[in-house]
Design a protein around this motif. Structure first.
Motif, mmCIF file in Angstrom:
data_model
loop_
_atom_site.group_PDB
_atom_site.id
_atom_site.type_symbol
_atom_site.label_atom_id
_atom_site.label_comp_id
_atom_site.label_asym_id
_atom_site.label_seq_id
_atom_site.Cartn_x
_atom_site.Cartn_y
_atom_site.Cartn_z
ATOM 1 N N ARG A 188 -9.767 0.820 -4.281
ATOM 2 C CA ARG A 188 -9.408 1.579 -3.085
ATOM 3 C C ARG A 188 -10.184 1.054 -1.878
ATOM 4 N N THR A 190 -11.710 1.974 0.738
ATOM 5 C CA THR A 190 -12.260 3.160 1.391
ATOM 6 C C THR A 190 -12.816 2.861 2.771
ATOM 7 N N GLU A 194 -11.421 4.773 6.202
ATOM 8 C CA GLU A 194 -12.280 5.684 6.945
ATOM 9 C C GLU A 194 -12.399 5.323 8.420
ATOM 10 N N ASP A 208 -2.575 7.072 0.737
ATOM 11 C CA ASP A 208 -2.864 7.508 -0.630
ATOM 12 C C ASP A 208 -1.649 7.308 -1.529
#
Length: 368
Positions: A188, A190, A194, A208
């Motif tokens: 993922r 991330t 973010e 997602d």
């Protein structure tokens, strides 16, 4: 996995927009393709159009489709998947890779090239030790060093410091989405996610879905470079990068837009023990991000909105079902296979044209 259709048809969308115009909703802002309903004091952030209508990925549509309306902007994502035909690679090679200065790094790209890198006849195949032999990328920058940020200045009602922050965030996004080893092996992304504003409509839930239920209508490759770790791994630890970043004032006060156009070259080898052939996949991305002033736009301070994303991938198997991974092809994959039926020949190193101007049918790369 079954295909998913759009949540609203283009016909219904057009009817909704026309009704809004007649009713006076968002008066003065309706014709703008990147506006939402007005709010007191602050406007809404720009959102993603739902459904697959805002992007073309199956090779049957136009390069770009724009939808104008009350509720949002257009995100254009073009996916160009091309397969490698070995005979085209073996008889073409970039010029200058074997002579004096062959490995001298190129200076940074400051403007769009007028033509693709030149080629010469004799091939020079990549190896595990030299995975970029035979590629123009041999002289490109390594990884994040190829993502240079222009000097910031105040534009669009945003201060120099705010513009500098936007440029840095775009750079960090590109690194996290295209160069981070965890992202490349399918984990993922991330750090990239973010950096995106959670107030931009449906952004994070949509990502997602792309990551957990990938298919042709939900494909994380539109934003991230990912390979199946069960199939391939990087040959070495270097990805070559070339491109440029620019910025300008947005369409309203309190908005700066950052345009990124970068090509990433990934040398890969199968994970099978003893396998030593190197194949390269070449991914180009053109993206536009916006940073907004929270005093004027409903947004999260310092976070990016995505306004445009287009991708092209050279040497990724067109015939594979969309599973969220790029699938480079090697000689043994093509042995005995029938020639690819039609489709254009594409030079994945050609940065002289917009991705949206290229054919989106499955074709053949002339080199990798």
């Amino acid at each position: 996995m079954s295909e998913k259709g759009p949540s609203v048809s283009d016909e219904d969308w057009a009817a909704f927009v026309e009704a809004a115009r007649k009713d006076g909703v968002g008066s003065g802002a309706v014709p703008e393709p990147r506006r939402r309903l007005r709010r007191p004091e602050r406007s809404e952030p720009e959102g993603w159009r739902t459904g697959p209508a805002w992007r073309e990925m199956d090779g049957r549509g136009k390069a770009r489709r724009q939808v104008k309306g009350v509720v949002g902007i257009t995100l254009a994502a073009g996916l160009l998947l091309v397969v490698l035909r070995p005979e085209l690679v073996t008889d073409r090679l970039p010029q200058g890779l074997g002579g004096p200065g062959a490995t001298t790094p190129l200076s940074a790209e400051t403007a769009r090239p007028s033509a693709p890198p030149s080629q010469e006849v004799l091939p020079d195949r990549p190896t595990l030790k030299e995975p970029f032999k035979g590629s123009p990328a041999l002289r490109w920058a390594d990884g994040a060093a190829g993502i240079e940020v222009p000097k910031a200045k105040a534009v669009g009602g945003m201060s120099r410091e705010e513009v500098a922050g936007a440029l840095d965030s775009v750079r960090r996004f590109l690194v996290a989405a295209n160069l981070d080893p965890a992202t490349l092996r399918g984990e993922r992304p991330t750090d990239a996610i973010e950096l995106l504003d959670p107030l931009q409509k449906d952004v994070r839930p949509r990502i997602d879905r792309w990551l957990t239920e990938p298919d042709k209508d939900n494909n994380p490759l539109w934003l991230f470079s990912r390979f199946d770790p069960a199939e391939v791994r990087l040959a070495g630890d270097v990805v070559k990068t070339r491109g440029r970043m620019t910025f300008e004032a947005g369409e309203r006060s309190g908005e700066v837009r950052v345009h990124a156009d970068y090509t990433f070259v990934y040398p890969l080898v199968k994970t099978r023990p003893g396998f030593d052939e190197v194949a390269r996949t070449v991914v180009r991305r053109q993206m536009t991000f916006a940073l907004h002033d929270p005093a004027k736009v409903v947004t999260t301070r310092g976070m990016l909105s995505v306004l445009r994303m287009e991708e092209s991938a050279g040497n990724s198997d067109c015939a594979r079902a969309a599973d969220g991974f790029l699938h480079p092809q090697f000689s043994e994959d093509l042995a005995g296979a029938a020639p690819h039926p039609g489709g254009p020949e594409i030079d994945p190193y050609d940065r002289s044209k917009d991705i949206g101007d290229l054919s989106h049918t499955c074709g053949t790369v002339t080199r990798t």
